[in-house]
Design an enzyme around this catalytic site. Structure first.
Site, mmCIF file in Angstrom:
data_model
loop_
_atom_site.group_PDB
_atom_site.id
_atom_site.type_symbol
_atom_site.label_atom_id
_atom_site.label_comp_id
_atom_site.label_asym_id
_atom_site.label_seq_id
_atom_site.Cartn_x
_atom_site.Cartn_y
_atom_site.Cartn_z
ATOM 1 N N ASP A 58 0.814 -1.209 0.000
ATOM 2 C CA ASP A 58 0.000 0.000 0.000
ATOM 3 C C ASP A 58 0.852 1.265 0.000
ATOM 4 O O ASP A 58 0.415 2.318 -0.464
ATOM 5 C CB ASP A 58 -0.912 0.009 1.229
ATOM 6 C CG ASP A 58 -1.913 -1.141 1.207
ATOM 7 O OD1 ASP A 58 -2.089 -1.722 0.121
ATOM 8 O OD2 ASP A 58 -2.499 -1.453 2.252
ATOM 9 N N GLY A 59 2.079 1.152 0.511
ATOM 10 C CA GLY A 59 2.952 2.323 0.541
ATOM 11 C C GLY A 59 3.293 2.860 -0.839
ATOM 12 O O GLY A 59 3.534 4.060 -0.996
ATOM 13 N N ASP B 62 -4.382 11.733 23.399
ATOM 14 C CA ASP B 62 -3.104 11.608 22.698
ATOM 15 C C ASP B 62 -3.108 12.337 21.364
ATOM 16 O O ASP B 62 -2.033 12.554 20.789
ATOM 17 C CB ASP B 62 -2.774 10.132 22.473
ATOM 18 C CG ASP B 62 -2.223 9.480 23.725
ATOM 19 O OD1 ASP B 62 -2.001 10.196 24.716
ATOM 20 O OD2 ASP B 62 -2.029 8.248 23.726
#
Length: 456
Positions: free
Chosen positions: A196-197, A308
């Site tokens: 997917d990168g 966060d």
């Protein structure tokens, strides 16, 4: 009044100017109607219905001014809805803020001229991709007579020297370097080899219009790469002939606005302006304190995020970081933006989905103990100081991802194969349960006792 918004999403201030112009034009039109209604009423009959309509429009305009809800939606992929509701109801005309795109089911690739150039993106530092890469590049150049572009770093890989057929075509490849060479209007077609990168990298390379992308699954996950490489010649031929379905994966336009007062003239930089395919993440970085982030939607304060951080993602990115943080999975053809808190300091803070096209503004709260950090598809990480803001909206430049079969089949196959969605052991059928085959729902515990148990 001429429409100021002409389709460019490079500057969100133009969008605000367009909204103000539309509001002013609508108010002037209401005033002109009132003037016409008043003059008609002085002359006698035939004006009562017009005056009533003008009063209703004025009341509606007044209520919208109080609530701040003005029509300004922009649907990426949904078909345009019917705008007449019964005999009297209708949607207020505001064509400048509505973008209509065809039904996703009818989105198919077509070429108005044969593609001549192709960009091949391969997964780096993976020896298993080298052989498919050499086969594909050689076939594209010798059989299809196409000009092939590759990244300059690929030519520097020493393992490619073990393929003799690559040395004969090496000098004919066109190269580029990320950040230095502009590929705009040079590439007709993109092929990705890896995970997917590689698709995310293709999106990063083209910050405006993106050529059609065909992604082969040669990586770890392969959620966005539906094609198998074993018969790549047949599959690429089908695409080059224009016989393929498309998924228009929406992207987010992200602009970081720095505080002019705190920014030094020596360190003054142009605002960060990026398109992201998966998500933009705002987090607390290395600080031990909770993030304290203000979230605005179309200029209205929605909430303050304590935790966060915050994830703003596209439907494509809903199956990435967002789903790991507890969000729902959304089909990439749904026009929407997802807002997902990261470990919020409140059990009731759940992820939300807002319409595509709205403008989100994220800034560090004035009373926050620390600053925040922002990253775009995992890249370009930078600090958000007090007074800085991040503006996010849907881009008009999607990523046209080519489907192996169709939009629905590809997505659900990826859910099943890559994420093991709803994989579980099936419940046994009643016929498989031998001890209950002779029982019914009306049987009691006494009726199920064995003869020996009854005698005892």
């Amino acid at each position: 009044m001429d429409n100021l918004w002409v389709g460019s999403d490079t500057d969100l201030s133009i969008l605000h100017q367009c909204r103000m112009a539309d509001r002013l034009e609508y108010r002037l039109e209401c005033l002109r109607r009132n003037c016409r209604g008043g003059s008609g009423g002085a002359g006698g009959g035939g004006s009562s219905s017009t005056s009533a309509e003008d009063c209703n429009d004025e009341e509606e305009s007044s209520s919208r001014r109080r609530s701040g809800t003005w029509p300004r939606t922009r649907s990426l992929n949904a078909p345009s809805p019917f705008q007449q509701f019964g005999p009297c109801g209708r949607i207020m005309k505001n064509s400048a803020m509505v973008m209509t795109i065809q039904d996703p089911a009818s989105q198919r690739l077509t070429w108005y001229k044969p593609p001549l150039t192709v960009l091949v993106i391969k997964k780096v530092r993976d020896a298993s991709v080298l052989s498919p890469f050499v086969q594909l590049v050689k076939w594209l150049m010798q059989e299809k007579r196409m000009v092939v572009f590759v990244e300059a770093a690929v030519m520097e890989e020493t393992h490619l020297d073990q393929y003799p057929e690559f040395s004969s075509i090496k000098d004919k490849l066109m190269t580029f370097r990320d950040g230095k060479d502009d590929l705009t209007d040079k590439i007709d077609f993109i092929i990705c080899l890896g995970g997917d990168g590689t698709l995310l990298y293709a999106s990063h390379l083209f910050q405006q219009s993106v050529p059609p992308v065909m992604a082969f699954h040669l990586g770890s996950l392969g959620f966005l790469t539906p094609f198998q490489f074993n018969n790549f010649q047949e599959q690429v031929n089908n695409v080059l002939e224009g016989n393929a379905a498309l998924t228009l994966r929406s992207r987010l336009r992200c602009i970081v606005m720095k505080n002019k007062e705190t920014q030094n003239s020596a360190n003054k930089k142009a605002p960060t302006n990026l398109l992201v395919l998966n998500e933009v993440v705002v987090d607390r970085g290395p600080s031990p304190y909770l993030s304290n982030i203000d979230l605005f939607l179309d200029g209205k304060h929605i909430t303050s995020v304590q935790g966060d951080g915050l994830i703003v993602s596209t439907p494509t990115g809903s199956t990435a970081y967002a789903v790991a943080a507890g969000a729902s999975m959304i089909h990439p053809s749904v026009p929407a933006i997802m807002v997902t808190p990261i470990c919020p300091h409140s059990l009731s803070f759940r992820p939300i989905v807002v319409p595509a096209g709205v403008e989100l503004k994220i800034s560090v709260s004035p009373d926050s103990r620390n600053t925040s950090w922002v990253s775009f598809d995992g890249r370009n990480r930078q600090e958000l100081l007090h007074g800085d803001s991040l503006r996010v909206t849907t881009s008009i430049y999607p990523v046209p991802s080519i489907c192996a079969q169709d939009q629905i089949t590809d997505w659900f196959d990826s859910l099943a194969e890559c994420l093991h969605w709803n994989v579980r052991k099936r419940q046994k059928h009643l016929e498989e349960l031998t001890d209950l085959t002779h029982s019914s729902s009306n049987d009691t515990l006494d009726s199920l006792e064995t003869p020996e148990e009854k005698e005892s």
